[in-house]
Design a protein around this motif. Structure first.
Motif, PDB file in Angstrom:
ATOM      1  N   PRO A  68      26.610 -15.903  27.839  1.00 47.96           N
ATOM      2  CA  PRO A  68      26.239 -14.492  27.633  1.00 47.96           C
ATOM      3  C   PRO A  68      25.595 -14.165  26.293  1.00 47.96           C
ATOM      4  N   THR A  69      25.404 -15.157  25.440  1.00 50.75           N
ATOM      5  CA  THR A  69      24.905 -14.823  24.100  1.00 50.75           C
ATOM      6  C   THR A  69      23.645 -15.613  23.742  1.00 50.75           C
ATOM      7  N   ILE A  70      22.932 -15.097  22.753  1.00 53.94           N
ATOM      8  CA  ILE A  70      21.753 -15.717  22.154  1.00 53.94           C
ATOM      9  C   ILE A  70      22.120 -15.987  20.699  1.00 53.94           C
TER      10      ILE A  70
ATOM     11  N   GLU B  56      32.636  -8.727  31.163  1.00 50.66           N
ATOM     12  CA  GLU B  56      31.737  -7.627  30.774  1.00 50.66           C
ATOM     13  C   GLU B  56      31.965  -7.155  29.338  1.00 50.66           C
ATOM     14  N   LYS B  57      33.154  -7.447  28.827  1.00 45.38           N
ATOM     15  CA  LYS B  57      33.449  -6.992  27.455  1.00 45.38           C
ATOM     16  C   LYS B  57      32.494  -7.618  26.442  1.00 45.38           C
ATOM     17  N   MET B  58      31.977  -8.814  26.782  1.00 43.35           N
ATOM     18  CA  MET B  58      31.019  -9.465  25.877  1.00 43.35           C
ATOM     19  C   MET B  58      29.739  -8.648  25.763  1.00 43.35           C
ATOM     20  N   LYS B  59      29.437  -7.868  26.816  1.00 41.69           N
ATOM     21  CA  LYS B  59      28.183  -7.107  26.799  1.00 41.69           C
ATOM     22  C   LYS B  59      28.375  -5.770  26.112  1.00 41.69           C
ATOM     23  N   ALA B  64      29.673  -9.313  18.446  1.00 45.53           N
ATOM     24  CA  ALA B  64      29.439 -10.686  18.015  1.00 45.53           C
ATOM     25  C   ALA B  64      30.759 -11.413  17.839  1.00 45.53           C
ATOM     26  N   LEU B  65      30.885 -12.519  18.542  1.00 46.24           N
ATOM     27  CA  LEU B  65      32.125 -13.297  18.503  1.00 46.24           C
ATOM     28  C   LEU B  65      31.801 -14.761  18.217  1.00 46.24           C
ATOM     29  N   SER B  66      32.321 -15.244  17.093  1.00 45.71           N
ATOM     30  CA  SER B  66      32.242 -16.676  16.830  1.00 45.71           C
ATOM     31  C   SER B  66      33.537 -17.290  17.288  1.00 45.71           C
ATOM     32  N   MET B  67      33.465 -18.477  17.852  1.00 46.66           N
ATOM     33  CA  MET B  67      34.745 -19.079  18.230  1.00 46.66           C
ATOM     34  C   MET B  67      34.780 -20.575  18.012  1.00 46.66           C
ATOM     35  N   ARG B  68      36.015 -21.045  17.783  1.00 45.39           N
ATOM     36  CA  ARG B  68      36.290 -22.468  17.736  1.00 45.39           C
ATOM     37  C   ARG B  68      37.357 -22.717  18.783  1.00 45.39           C
TER      38      ARG B  68
END
Lengths: 104, 80
Positions: A68-70, B56-59, B64-68
C-alpha cells in the motif's frame, strides 16, 4: 492497454526500477528521498517513475505488488520492498550485492 | 489524530502473538513488531501481513509507518 499491462512493461524496462513520489533530483517525500540516496550510495543506475505524475500508476502499482505504500523498488522485474526493507538490506550489505548482480 | 498506542493495539489484535512497540508524533510512526506469524516468511511477506491487518487504515488514518518485523527467534538474538 490496461494500467496493469502498462506497469508490467514499465517494470522490466529498466533492470533497477524505482516507483517514487517526485524525481530522484527532487523527491517529494522523505521515504522516496531516502531510498534514492541509498540506491545512489550503492552505485545503482536506476530508472524512476514519479507516481505523483500519474494517478493511475500510483494506485495500479499498489495493486500490482499488494503493497500500500510508495516507494517501491523492483530489480529485474521482481518486487524487492519499500523504504524500510531497502534500508535493512543496505545495512546488511545485501542490496549492494543485488545491485551489482543486476548490473553485471 | 492517531496515537501510537492505537496502532499498537490494531496490530496486536490482528496478528497472532504479536509484541509491538510503536513510537510516533501522530503523522509519522515507527513500529517494531515481533510475531511467530513471521516465521519462514520473507521480509516482503512479513510487511504485507502487517499491512493486511491495518487494511484501509493505511490509506486514511496512518500517513507514514516505518516498521521492522522480527520473528521471536530474531528478536531473542537481537535483544528486542
Amino acid at each position: 492497454m490496461s494500467v496493469q499491462d502498462r506497469i508490467k512493461e514499465q517494470i522490466v524496462s529498466e533492470k533497477i526500477m524505482l516507483y517514487m513520489k517526485g524525481t530522484p533530483q527532487f523527491p517529494q517525500c522523505g521515504f522516496s528521498g531516502k531510498t534514492v540516496q541509498i540506491l545512489q550510495a550503492c552505485g545503482a543506475r536506476f530508472g524512476a517513475v514519479d507516481v505523483l505524475a500519474d494517478p493511475e500508476i500510483r494506485q495500479g502499482i499498489k495493486d500490482y505488488s499488494n503493497w500500500p505504500t510508495i516507494p517501491q523498488l523492483y530489480i529485474n522485474g521482481e518486487f524487492i520492498g519499500g523504504c524500510d526493507i531497502i534500508t535493512e538490506l543496505y545495512q546488511k550489505g545485501e542490496l549492494q550485492k543485488m545491485v551489482m548482480a543486476a548490473q553485471g | 489524530m492517531v496515537q501510537p498506542e492505537q496502532i499498537k493495539q490494531w496490530i496486536e489484535a490482528g496478528l497472532d502473538g504479536a509484541r509491538v512497540t510503536v513510537v510516533g508524533d501522530g503523522h509519522h510512526f515507527e513500529a517494531v513488531i515481533v510475531s511467530p506469524a513471521f516465521d519462514d516468511k520473507s521480509m516482503v511477506q512479513q510487511h504485507q501481513l502487517v499491512y493486511q491487518v491495518l487494511g484501509e487504515k493505511m490509506k486514511e488514518e496512518i500517513h507514514a509507518l516505518s516498521m521492522r518485523t522480527l520473528t521471536p527467534e530474531q528478536a531473542a538474538q537481537q535483544g528486542e
